[in-house]
Design a protein around this motif. Structure first.
Motif, PDB file in Angstrom:
ATOM      1  N   MET A   1      34.448  68.226 110.643  1.00  0.00           N
ATOM      2  CA  MET A   1      34.485  67.947 109.201  1.00  0.00           C
ATOM      3  C   MET A   1      35.810  68.445 108.616  1.00  0.00           C
ATOM      4  SD  MET A   1      32.976  66.747 106.454  1.00  0.00           S
ATOM      5  CE  MET A   1      31.233  66.584 106.826  1.00  0.00           C
ATOM      6  N   LEU A   2      36.405  67.632 107.791  1.00  0.00           N
ATOM      7  CA  LEU A   2      37.659  68.009 107.150  1.00  0.00           C
ATOM      8  C   LEU A   2      37.443  69.140 106.154  1.00  0.00           C
ATOM      9  CD1 LEU A   2      39.091  64.450 106.366  1.00  0.00           C
ATOM     10  CD2 LEU A   2      39.701  65.935 108.280  1.00  0.00           C
ATOM     11  N   HIS A   3      38.463  69.989 106.006  1.00  0.00           N
ATOM     12  CA  HIS A   3      38.406  71.048 104.994  1.00  0.00           C
ATOM     13  C   HIS A   3      38.561  70.406 103.618  1.00  0.00           C
ATOM     14  CE1 HIS A   3      39.460  74.600 102.660  1.00  0.00           C
ATOM     15  NE2 HIS A   3      39.048  75.345 103.676  1.00  0.00           N
ATOM     16  N   PRO A   4      37.771  70.830 102.613  1.00  0.00           N
ATOM     17  CA  PRO A   4      37.862  70.227 101.276  1.00  0.00           C
ATOM     18  C   PRO A   4      39.277  70.227 100.693  1.00  0.00           C
ATOM     19  CG  PRO A   4      35.939  71.635 101.415  1.00  0.00           C
ATOM     20  CD  PRO A   4      36.711  71.856 102.683  1.00  0.00           C
ATOM     21  N   LEU A   5      40.026  71.301 100.933  1.00  0.00           N
ATOM     22  CA  LEU A   5      41.374  71.360 100.376  1.00  0.00           C
ATOM     23  C   LEU A   5      42.362  70.502 101.167  1.00  0.00           C
ATOM     24  CD1 LEU A   5      41.433  75.060  99.246  1.00  0.00           C
ATOM     25  CD2 LEU A   5      41.841  73.070  97.800  1.00  0.00           C
ATOM     26  N   TYR A   6      42.060  70.239 102.431  1.00  0.00           N
ATOM     27  CA  TYR A   6      42.863  69.262 103.176  1.00  0.00           C
ATOM     28  C   TYR A   6      42.700  67.899 102.499  1.00  0.00           C
ATOM     29  CZ  TYR A   6      44.267  65.831 106.628  1.00  0.00           C
ATOM     30  OH  TYR A   6      44.871  64.754 107.234  1.00  0.00           O
ATOM     31  N   VAL A   7      41.470  67.550 102.155  1.00  0.00           N
ATOM     32  CA  VAL A   7      41.194  66.264 101.511  1.00  0.00           C
ATOM     33  C   VAL A   7      41.919  66.165 100.174  1.00  0.00           C
ATOM     34  CG1 VAL A   7      39.391  64.789 100.526  1.00  0.00           C
ATOM     35  CG2 VAL A   7      38.981  65.999 102.685  1.00  0.00           C
ATOM     36  N   THR A   8      41.923  67.244  99.410  1.00  0.00           N
ATOM     37  CA  THR A   8      42.641  67.247  98.134  1.00  0.00           C
ATOM     38  C   THR A   8      44.142  67.111  98.359  1.00  0.00           C
ATOM     39  OG1 THR A   8      40.978  68.521  96.932  1.00  0.00           O
ATOM     40  CG2 THR A   8      43.224  68.616  96.090  1.00  0.00           C
ATOM     41  N   GLY A   9      44.669  67.835  99.339  1.00  0.00           N
ATOM     42  CA  GLY A   9      46.099  67.735  99.627  1.00  0.00           C
ATOM     43  C   GLY A   9      46.488  66.329 100.043  1.00  0.00           C
ATOM     44  N   PHE A  10      45.678  65.722 100.895  1.00  0.00           N
ATOM     45  CA  PHE A  10      45.971  64.360 101.330  1.00  0.00           C
ATOM     46  C   PHE A  10      45.849  63.386 100.155  1.00  0.00           C
ATOM     47  CE2 PHE A  10      45.238  60.297 103.479  1.00  0.00           C
ATOM     48  CZ  PHE A  10      46.272  60.323 104.402  1.00  0.00           C
ATOM     49  N   SER A  11      44.886  63.634  99.282  1.00  0.00           N
ATOM     50  CA  SER A  11      44.716  62.792  98.096  1.00  0.00           C
ATOM     51  C   SER A  11      45.893  62.948  97.144  1.00  0.00           C
ATOM     52  CB  SER A  11      43.409  63.141  97.382  1.00  0.00           C
ATOM     53  OG  SER A  11      42.287  62.874  98.211  1.00  0.00           O
ATOM     54  N   ASP A  12      46.418  64.164  97.025  1.00  0.00           N
ATOM     55  CA  ASP A  12      47.609  64.384  96.211  1.00  0.00           C
ATOM     56  C   ASP A  12      48.759  63.515  96.717  1.00  0.00           C
ATOM     57  OD1 ASP A  12      47.869  65.986  93.885  1.00  0.00           O
ATOM     58  OD2 ASP A  12      47.323  67.778  95.022  1.00  0.00           O
ATOM     59  N   ALA A  13      48.788  63.307  98.028  1.00  0.00           N
ATOM     60  CA  ALA A  13      49.859  62.523  98.633  1.00  0.00           C
ATOM     61  C   ALA A  13      49.593  61.024  98.595  1.00  0.00           C
ATOM     62  CB  ALA A  13      50.071  62.969 100.081  1.00  0.00           C
ATOM     63  N   GLU A  14      48.368  60.600  98.892  1.00  0.00           N
ATOM     64  CA  GLU A  14      48.130  59.184  99.185  1.00  0.00           C
ATOM     65  C   GLU A  14      47.120  58.451  98.300  1.00  0.00           C
ATOM     66  OE1 GLU A  14      49.860  57.495 101.123  1.00  0.00           O
ATOM     67  OE2 GLU A  14      50.815  58.874 102.522  1.00  0.00           O
ATOM     68  N   SER A  15      46.357  59.149  97.496  1.00  0.00           N
ATOM     69  CA  SER A  15      45.300  58.460  96.742  1.00  0.00           C
ATOM     70  C   SER A  15      45.815  57.860  95.436  1.00  0.00           C
ATOM     71  CB  SER A  15      44.156  59.428  96.431  1.00  0.00           C
ATOM     72  OG  SER A  15      44.540  60.344  95.408  1.00  0.00           O
ATOM     73  N   THR A  16      44.991  56.994  94.886  1.00  0.00           N
ATOM     74  CA  THR A  16      45.280  56.381  93.587  1.00  0.00           C
ATOM     75  C   THR A  16      43.996  56.324  92.766  1.00  0.00           C
ATOM     76  OG1 THR A  16      46.919  54.946  94.651  1.00  0.00           O
ATOM     77  CG2 THR A  16      46.263  54.374  92.410  1.00  0.00           C
TER      78      THR A  16
END
Length: 294
Positions: A1-16
């Motif tokens: 399972m991904l770490h919640p803050l990894y998901v936020t960091g990746f979202s900061d980079a790639e999400s819209t």
């Protein structure tokens, strides 16, 4: 399972965070509002998107054969309200993207309360949409001439506070490069160097500068023509003692991890001075070529 803050960091980079507004004669106002949280990547990153979908346990993944991309999307108001928004409230974005998120959240709240079904509520959504991402299209400006763009929240610099966030952010925006430059003054006719970098729009310049303190190395380069700012580490000892140990402890989850492992191989060759002989240089060239093809 991904770490919640990894998901936020990746979202900061790639999400819209997107708010789609389209005509729909079946609705009371004649307009349809579709808020969407999405992450679009090259099809090679499908496995990572599946991990993100598994983390949230909502949303869909679709493939776009035209541009060889895959898109993870969440557009159910219920899922946005009960899963996506609670996540980013608990594990907040720290780039300027957070401003778009805060406006997006207001739109979702309006939809959850059914306030968009009135003309005044619809206009409120349009006002918010006018301040998200690139604003309204010319057509929407014509349809909604009374639009007053909502105030866009000011995102003060929040110091990088977690290594997992940085791992996710780098998985989206980081680069591990091997640079080989012609140099007739050297024995091999070229110089070899390693380069770790993270690039962002210059509106996040303070965040990039903060990376220097967080990792204890590197510098920031401004590219005014492209309106970008880049955090760069090229010093060999910093790569050895700071960069490589960091990502060994906080691993990358996407295909960029393959570039990182190749980066380490090149580092080991250079540490043993292999780049100063033809055989070693050839190995580094082969590593570099494989990295470029991923």
């Amino acid at each position: 399972m991904l770490h919640p803050l990894y998901v936020t960091g990746f979202s900061d980079a790639e999400s819209t965070f997107v708010v789609k507004i389209s005509k729909d004669p079946r609705t009371k106002t004649g307009w349809r509002i579709d808020p969407v949280f999405e992450i679009g990547l090259n099809e090679k990153e499908l496995a990572l998107l599946e991990k993100i979908q598994s983390f949230f346990a909502v949303g869909t993944i679709r493939k776009n054969k035209v541009n060889n991309s895959v898109i993870f999307a969440v557009q159910s108001v219920k899922d946005l309200t009960t899963v996506i928004i609670p996540h980013f409230d608990k594990f907040p974005l720290i780039t300027q993207k957070r401003a778009d998120y805060e406006l997006f959240k207001q739109v979702v709240t309006i939809l959850a309360r059914k306030q968009h079904l009135s003309l005044s509520g619809l206009q409120e959504v349009v006002n918010l949409r006018a301040s998200i991402n690139n604003g309204l299209t010319e057509k929407l400006k014509e349809y909604f001439p009374d639009t007053k763009p909502a105030h866009k929240p000011i995102v003060d610099l929040i110091s990088i506070f977690d290594s997992n966030w940085l791992a996710g952010f780098v998985d989206g925006e980081g680069n591990f490069l091997i640079a080989i430059v012609t140099n007739d003054k050297t024995k091999m006719g070229c110089t070899v160097s390693l380069r770790f970098s993270v690039c962002q729009h210059n509106r996040d310049a303070k965040l990039m500068e903060n990376l220097i303190n967080f990792l204890g190395c590197g510098s920031v380069v401004y590219h005014n023509v492209r309106s970008t700012v880049e955090f760069v580490v090229t010093k060999f000892t910093d790569i050895e003692k700071k960069v490589i140990p960091f990502f060994e402890k906080y691993p990358l989850e996407g295909i960029k991890s393959l570039n990182f492992y190749s980066f380490i191989k090149a580092f080991e060759l250079m540490k043993n001075k292999a780049h100063l002989n033809p055989e070693g240089l050839k190995k580094i060239l082969q590593i570099k070529e494989k990295m470029n093809k991923r």
